[in-house]
Design an enzyme around this catalytic site. Sequence first.
Site, short mmCIF file in Angstrom:
data_model
loop_
_atom_site.label_atom_id
_atom_site.label_comp_id
_atom_site.label_asym_id
_atom_site.label_seq_id
_atom_site.Cartn_x
_atom_site.Cartn_y
_atom_site.Cartn_z
N SER A 189 -7.41 14.04 -81.79
CA SER A 189 -8.86 14.02 -81.95
C SER A 189 -9.33 12.62 -82.34
O SER A 189 -9.17 11.67 -81.59
CB SER A 189 -9.25 15.06 -83.00
N HIS A 206 -8.80 23.25 -79.47
CA HIS A 206 -8.69 22.02 -80.27
C HIS A 206 -7.77 22.18 -81.47
O HIS A 206 -7.07 21.24 -81.86
CB HIS A 206 -10.09 21.62 -80.74
#
Length: 409
Positions: free
Chosen positions: A176, A380
Amino acid sequence: MYSYFVVAIVASCLTQQTKGFVVPDYFDFQVESQDAKITAPELAIKYGYRAETHKVQTEDGYLLELHRITGSGSTAYDKRLPPILLMHGLLTSSADWLLIGPGNGLAYHLSDLGFDVWLGNARGNRYCRSHASWTPNMVKFWDFSWHEIGVYDLPAIIDHVLESTGKPRLHYIGHSQGTTTFFVMASERPEYSEKVILMQALAPVAYMKNIGSPLLRYLVKYLGAIETMIDFFGLGEFKPIPSVLLELAKLICPTSQSNNLCLNVMFLLAGANPDQIDPVMVPIILGHIPAGSSTKQLVHFGQEVLSGQFRRYDYGKVKNLYEYGQAEPPAYNLTRVTTPVVLHYGANDYMAHVDDVRRLAAQLPNLLESHLIELDLFNHMDFLFAKDAVKLLYNDLVNNVEKYTDRGN
């Protein structure tokens, strides 16, 4: 604006064998509730691994804390291998790579394979709240975004790891924001590309035009008001969840229920994949995330969503003229990212949308592979906390590391 912005919203609501490496036979492992309350090094030590703490000062005075895993039991890391640096995302910390426990967590997995594993921490999180001249009580302490993390923190961390190990280069794995800051570093300070053997990006974020979370898209509409409030009130810090709210979260998000509120909020922001996350993990995750950051980091990501560009912080046209000499923020030049890169992304990742990842891939001059995870619901969070992360992702990471590793180096 990452998946772990989820816990901020929860808080607000609460006011085998791979080529060349032998993979250990992993056991069934159950994390424990007290893991929510101990530090990253304490987690590693608790489960039989050796951990070190290192301090690093950046060029602009921030004091960073790094965590190093050097093996477990009587097993030491292989000194012929280059070190591996893992870098966390927004609102998180070095604990990301340890929370799911031995046999599953990436830091443990790499350590078991003989690597010297370094876990970075960015300025402003719970491990990096010091500066040579300022304190966290000062607004100017928090006047940074992920741009400064890329320009100052990552170079300082990389230099320290290489100096400590005597190695000329290292492997880099980011998740990320840990990918965003790498692309910033390689664009703004391209000399550091030579110090990285291979960069592997998990849920890579540069462009964010197509984020899938309807809640975050709604919040971004009010970004201008948020920026005005920050400027007026000096709200520089995005703080961790207070312990009292964490205890309340345990009551409304029981681990015995797979459909608990906290987990559903996580899915709303990151993408839903209920088969890959154990509800038992939720209070442990909330104990470590959010780990703190500057509010400016969140705003900068929000700007990326609105502009559809990968560029420096937007201060507004007038101040941009002062800061940059032009009305619009300069875009990061991705053609300067000469490090070999492998992108790993999920089809159900709300934060790193497939279309945005492919746009990034098209601009990287030394892209080796763009790897779509072979699970339609991979989201994610799964890069860190999926039950099958080793099989779905980590074995591929190790294969890539091996391919670019010289044991005699």
